[in-house]
Write an enzyme that holds these catalytic residues in place. Structure first.
Site, PDB file in Angstrom:
ATOM      1  N   ASP A   1       1.012  -1.225   0.104  1.00 33.08           N
ATOM      2  CA  ASP A   1      -0.141   0.035   0.037  1.00 33.08           C
ATOM      3  C   ASP A   1       0.836   1.238   0.132  1.00 33.08           C
ATOM      4  O   ASP A   1       1.954   1.302   0.310  1.00 33.08           O
ATOM      5  CB  ASP A   1      -0.697  -0.182   1.244  1.00 33.08           C
ATOM      6  CG  ASP A   1      -1.915  -0.809   1.077  1.00 33.08           C
ATOM      7  OD1 ASP A   1      -2.257  -1.392   0.121  1.00 33.08           O
ATOM      8  OD2 ASP A   1      -2.818  -1.033   2.162  1.00 33.08           O
TER       9      ASP A   1
ATOM     10  N   THR B   1      -0.423   4.735   1.491  1.00 31.05           N
ATOM     11  CA  THR B   1      -0.430   5.194   2.753  1.00 31.05           C
ATOM     12  C   THR B   1      -0.166   4.651   3.749  1.00 31.05           C
ATOM     13  O   THR B   1      -0.697   3.609   4.201  1.00 31.05           O
ATOM     14  CB  THR B   1      -2.042   5.856   2.809  1.00 31.05           C
ATOM     15  OG1 THR B   1      -2.407   6.325   1.511  1.00 31.05           O
ATOM     16  CG2 THR B   1      -2.221   6.819   3.608  1.00 31.05           C
TER      17      THR B   1
ATOM     18  N   ASP C   1      -4.445  -2.807   4.949  1.00 26.57           N
ATOM     19  CA  ASP C   1      -5.043  -2.451   6.039  1.00 26.57           C
ATOM     20  C   ASP C   1      -6.456  -2.473   6.254  1.00 26.57           C
ATOM     21  O   ASP C   1      -7.344  -2.440   7.295  1.00 26.57           O
ATOM     22  CB  ASP C   1      -4.441  -1.043   6.439  1.00 26.57           C
ATOM     23  CG  ASP C   1      -4.871  -0.158   5.317  1.00 26.57           C
ATOM     24  OD1 ASP C   1      -5.522  -0.478   4.354  1.00 26.57           O
ATOM     25  OD2 ASP C   1      -4.327   1.047   5.238  1.00 26.57           O
TER      26      ASP C   1
END
Length: 1154
Positions: free
Chosen positions: A436, A438, A758
């Site tokens: 990912d 972020t 996440d």
């Protein structure tokens, strides 16, 4: 009935006090309430309690303030309604573990031999010994009396081995329990107590608590909904239905433990905890069925088994871990060889004895001599068994377990919380990481740095007086109410530090903007509390926006929206100008804005968010709130903001290390493509001038689907090798990409893929990947549940550490193998030839057991705990087909074996001349130990001790001492072994068949031992390329080696278990190593799959997320009680029991353990 109980509890309090405490609602009542669903539950609540508030009153709690939180009240609730814990299974006691270790076939054979030898040593033969031929050379009386010592010594060493094994298993078990409890302590849940929103440990939740549920939570208890915003729940873990269930006060207010919140948020009243919650009830049923197994009638069992088999056909096959497949295969091969050698030794000894006695010496048969002949037989038998003991590397599983357990413990310090043990080793083989953006590559500390507001583009946040008051008012109110109320900005922990961001980081950036504009968002939230929000459309991966509707005083409605700029701007038809008025916003204006504002922001790596609003006049009547498409149009744009999320300073270096180590890093993000490209360039994923692909999810999907809309592997194969950035991707795209890379056959090596995630919807991708990393801070419970490793600091560099540890495990095991096999080869050859030529093994049974202890238990401890070095990242991953023993290692093994054999045979056959001592060959049955054989034994052990230093390097490095003091365990074990060896030789005496040696003899032994270090330098000078004839060993079984019918047979098994196939082919029946491997694995691994319990503490068996809709996910057929089946002999790996492995059971163990 309910009314009576109500009245009864009011009037007849005393009569029922002991029964119902002071809650006018019994445990049974609540349990029966929670078994209802949908409309039934609503009617029941209305009939019995009026509404949820009535139920709150009965449970003495307030829907707004929650419990008052005093400890007496909490304790009383725990007593009345139970704790939120599921009692864990009792661990095995030390005695049980000892008993398990004693089941080892070879140990049993040794014990039997030792007992026979003991019994016979007390038997004194008649005096007519001369008639018994060669066997008659029994020594003088005092020696005959000491004959019992050997038997006793063997028994003693067996006891040692058993205790060491049991202790290892016990400490392993303890470690895993510790880890489990640590994971449980980290599970927190948000509740309202005394009007304050606080986080408490899941085990502290009690009936009557008011809990806040939000997107991504895994519900820890059962409860009834009090308030909800667009709440959708995935109940597949309980019902097997993959559709999300919408929960609301007027449709279905029942929330069940173990289910996942997929969308929205809300508050619930906790009504059942622990063993009384839905998941708890199922688990207790399972626990009961495990214990009450014997009572269950056969027919029922059969029926259940058939059902299971049917269900299992739908489950996908799961490959075993790479290392484990190779190891099991190798152990079987070595086991076969050892068995063959030991049988051969015994046969040759017996034949020689018979020829020698009855033919050469022509001794007539005499019944009185039988006991003596039996004594010889037992002696030969013991020699045979010791050859087997030394041949089989039963230290292997021990080395693997120690190495993994040690790594897992150390990885905790590197912020990797390992949930499945084999993930640690798989990580060493990783060839691709899909990360990912972020929070993993960036710091996840978002701040607004640029804005476009009131018709002007500001490169930094403007002063509030530059913005028209009306626009500022709309902006600040919109930010205040249209961010989750759980998101806040807290004062810094340390003086002068950065303010703490709590909750969604993008929302924190917007709240930060309102603070920079000198306005306080909290005052707005106090004016409009969460209860007053009319409707909330929460953010999800499809909408990519969030909207909140407020009802104004005049009966009209106003909706505030925020979301990805290119999506939200398409829905705007007006925009606020410098005068504060709205003007029309046409497609051409939109394109201008994108070119002049959004693209420049994105090219600097900023995330662009659009803020907008819409008024619904009272005159138009109430809108259709459920028709989202109509509601979310005709917006008026307030502002566009650019949010910066700086790249973590350590990430570019970490990515460079990955690339050097042969690992491709890909970025998969929901952000827009320009932002993604900018960040990827900053991180070093994209280098200027490379021809790599960056594409958006839409484009990716267009390219991989054929005309019929099906995904084609060939199409994915054209894209993925060059793809580096996938932007605006949905979780399904992520899953498709991961699956495509794993299934691809373009490159000759199968790719091993690690994925970070996440969000709740990353679950399928995390499950599909070879190693799934969940974020410890930003990750939702669902993501953690699906993952193999949890990054406790959400940092990409921790992934690189995990790669290092994974490679280190692999290397540690190779080091151990290199050492172990050298000892094996030498010891077996020495025992075998010695026995054939001199009728007696130069190394006695007890000595062999000591050598075995050094090379198995101690060496595995010493070599498996080497710390990793940066050098591990300088080579490419080994891949699935790389053999465990490379050519270089084979060269080292054979090279050292040649040196050791030369020395040993020289000492054995002309040692007495060199040292001028009596020869120890052809000694009679109970002869006293000789100096000659003591020197042979001593030199042999010293050569192993020095060779242990050589074994530290497996890639042909010269300096074997490099970094040796970084590993105190290694140093202390080598020293300890040396000291023990001195003690054995000097004071061991008869039990160890040793005699004291002089200083000069000792120096010679040490000198010959040291020689193996010098010889090692010589061996490493020989280029491996000259030795083409050397074979490598320990390959994994290739898919194509498996014959068709074997594959057919395995249809009903869950995994293609290569070890088991080896067994089927070889039918090796009493191969010691396997049995030991199995006891070693089975004992510890019931806990080895460290399953993060869903917030219900101790629920380690919850079925995993559904990775495909066709799997029937009802919890009951996932969590299968393990039947100990008598027909399963100790040798068949536990997976063959025909049950699907459920996490946390020995079935699961074989995948997760080694």
């Amino acid at each position: 009935m309910a009314n009576n109980s109500f009245r009864g509890s009011k009037h007849g309090r005393h009569g029922e006090a002991n029964h119902e405490g002071e809650f006018s609602c019994s445990l049974q009542e609540l349990r029966s309430l929670m078994e209802l669903r949908g409309a039934e539950s609503l009617t029941k609540i209305q009939e019995c309690y009026g509404d949820v508030n009535g139920l709150c009153a009965r449970l003495r709690t307030s829907p707004v303030e929650g419990l008052d939180g005093n400890s007496e009240d909490i304790d009383r609730r725990k007593q009345e309604f139970g704790q939120n814990l599921i009692p864990p299974k009792k661990p095995k006691t030390f005695v049980q573990l000892v008993w398990e270790a004693l089941q080892d076939v070879t140990l049993i054979i040794l014990e039997v031999a030792a007992i026979i030898s003991l019994g016979l040593s007390f038997y004194s033969p008649p005096d007519t010994c001369i008639a018994c031929g060669a066997a008659g050379g029994v020594e003088e009386e005092s020696e005959a009396e000491a004959g019992w010592i050997e038997g006793a010594a063997i028994l003693l060493s067996v006891v040692c081995v058993v205790l060491v094994t049991a202790f290892n298993d016990w400490s392993k078990e303890k470690q895993f329990r510790g880890l489990q409890s640590r994971i449980e302590q980290e599970q927190k849940f948000t509740v309202v107590r005394g009007g304050q929103v606080i986080q408490i440990q899941v085990s502290e939740l009690v009936v009557g608590d008011i809990a806040q549920v939000k997107y991504g939570d895994l519900l820890p208890t059962d409860g009834v909904l009090i308030q909800s915003n667009d709440l959708k729940i995935d109940e597949s873990s309980l019902t097997g239905e993959s559709d999300h269930v919408k929960k609301s006060l007027d449709r279905d207010p029942m929330l069940l433990s173990g289910t996942h919140v997929m969308e929205g948020s809300g508050k619930m009243l906790v009504t059942a905890v622990g063993v009384n919650s839905q998941t708890g009830i199922i688990l207790m049923l399972l626990g009961a069925s495990e214990e009450g197994d014997d009572g269950e009638d056969k027919a029922e069992k059969e029926k259940r088994k058939k059902e299971k088999e049917k269900k299992k056909e739908d489950l996908p096959k799961k490959e075993k871990s790479v290392l484990q497949g190779k190891l099991t295969k190798m152990t079987v091969q070595i086991g076969k060889a050892g068995l063959f050698m030991s049988a051969l030794t015994v046969i040759i000894l017996i034949v020689r004895f018979l020829i020698d006695t009855f033919w050469i010496q022509a001794v007539p048969w005499n019944t009185e001599c039988i006991p003596i002949y039996v004594q010889f037989l037992v002696k030969f038998f013991i020699i045979g068994v010791t050859v087997l003991v030394v041949a089989v590397p039963e230290g292997l599983p021990l080395a693997v377990t120690i190495s993994l357990a040690y790594s897992v413990k150390k990885m905790m310090k590197d912020n990797n919380l390992v949930r499945h043990l084999d993930a640690c080793e798989t990580m060493g083989n990783a060839t691709a990481i899909c990360s990912d953006k972020t929070g993993t590559l960036t710091m996840n500390r978002m701040t607004v740095v640029q804005t476009y507001i009131a018709g002007r583009y500001y490169k930094k946040v403007p002063e509030p007086d530059l913005i028209p008051a009306k626009i500022l008012e709309l902006l600040i109110t919109g930010i205040g109410v249209n961010c989750a109320y759980t998101t806040k900005i807290m004062p810094p922990e340390k003086e002068g530090g950065l303010a703490r961001q709590v909750g969604n980081k993008t929302e924190c950036a917007l709240l930060g903007l309102s603070i920079k504009l000198h306005r306080d968002y909290q005052t707005i939230r106090n004016e409009i509390p969460e209860e007053k929000l009319f409707k909330v459309y929460t953010f999800n991966s499809v909408r990519k926006s969030m909207s909140t509707v407020l009802k104004m005083h005049d009966g009209s409605y106003r909706m505030y929206s925020k979301g990805a700029s290119e999506i939200l701007l398409r829905k705007c038809c007006k925009i606020l100008t410098a005068s504060g008025e709205a003007k029309a916003f046409k497609p051409r204006d939109r394109d201008d804005l994108v070119k002049k504002v959004i693209e420049p922001m994105a090219s600097e790596g900023l995330r662009t968010i659009c803020l907008a609003y819409r008024d619904f006049p009272a005159a138009d009547g109430e809108p259709e709130w459920d028709e989202e498409a109509h509601i979310l149009t005709n917006l008026t744009c307030i502002a566009v903001v650019g949010i910066e999320d700086p790249v973590r300073p350590e990430v570019p270096e970490a990515i460079r290390k990955c690339q050097r180590a042969g690992i491709t890093v890909r970025m998969v993000t929901g952000d827009n493509i320009n932002t993604a490209r900018a960040i990827a360039t900053k991180c070093g994923i994209l280098q200027p001038g490379d021809d790599f692909l960056c594409m958006e999810g839409k484009e990716f999907n267009r390219r991989i689907h054929n005309e019929l809309g099906e995904i084609e592997q060939e199409r994915i194969d054209k894209i993925w090798p060059k793809l580096r950035v996938l932007a605006r991707s949905s979780p399904t795209d992520k899953h498709t990409l991961v699956k495509g890379i794993i299934d691809s056959t373009v490159l000759e090596q199968r790719q091993v893929v690690a994925v970070t995630g996440d969000g709740t919807n990353d679950g399928p991708a995390l499950k599909k990947a070879d190693v799934g990393f969940a974020m410890g801070i930003a990750g939702t419970d669902v993501a953690k549940e699906a993952s193999d490793i949890i990054l406790t600091d959400d940092n990409f560099t921790s992934i690189v550490k995990a790669v290092m540890w994974g490679r280190n495990v692999y290397d540690s095991i190779s080091k151990f193998l290199q050492f172990q096999l050298t000892v094996n080869v030498v010891a077996v050859i020495v025992a075998f030839t010695g026995a054939c030529i001199t009728q007696d093994s130069p190394l006695k049974a007890v000595q062999m057991l000591w050598v075995n202890l050094i090379m198995d238990t101690f060496a595995s401890l010493a070599l498996a705990t080497e710390p990793p070095t940066e050098a591990l990242l300088l080579r490419n991953p080994y891949g699935r087909n790389k053999p465990l023993i490379s050519r270089t290692m084979m060269k080292n093994i054979l090279g050292h074996a040649i040196y050791q054999l030369t020395i040993i045979f020289t000492l054995l056959f002309i040692g007495e001349k060199i040292f001028d001592i009596d020869s120890g060959r052809n000694a009679p049955l109970h002869a006293p130990p000789s100096e000659h054989y003591t020197i042979v034994f001593n030199t042999f052990v010293l050569m192993q001790i020095f060779n242990e230093l050589n074994a530290r390097k497996i890639h042909g490095e010269r300096n074997v001492f490099e970094g040796i003091f970084k590993n105190p365990i290694f140093c202390s074990i080598v020293l300890g072994t040396l000291v023990t060896q001195i003690a054995i030789v000097q004071f061991g005496g008869k039990p160890f068949s040793c005699v004291r040696l002089t200083i000069e003899q000792w120096l010679w032994c040490v000198f010959l031992g040291l020689g193996s270090l010098l010889w090692g330098q010589l061996v490493s000078s020989v280029p491996t390329s000259w030795l083409r004839f050397l074979k490598t060993a320990g390959h994994g079984t290739q898919q194509d080696e498996i014959s068709e019918d074997e594959l057919e047979e395995m249809k009903d098994l869950d995994e293609i278990d290569h070890a088991e196939m080896e067994l089927k082919r070889g039918q090796v029946l009493w191969c010691r190593g396997l049995n030991r491997i199995q006891t070693q694995e089975e004992a510890p691994t019931k806990r080895n799959s460290i399953v993060i319990p869903p917030p219900l503490t101790g629920l380690s068996h919850l079925p995993p997320l559904p990775s495909s809709p066709n799997q029937n996910n009802s919890a009951l057929d996932r969590i299968v009680p393990l039947h100990k089946d008598a027909s399963r002999s100790g040798l068949i790996p536990p997976n063959s029991a025909g049950l699907p492995p459920c996490p946390g059971s020995p079935l699961h163990s074989l995948e997760t353990s080694l």
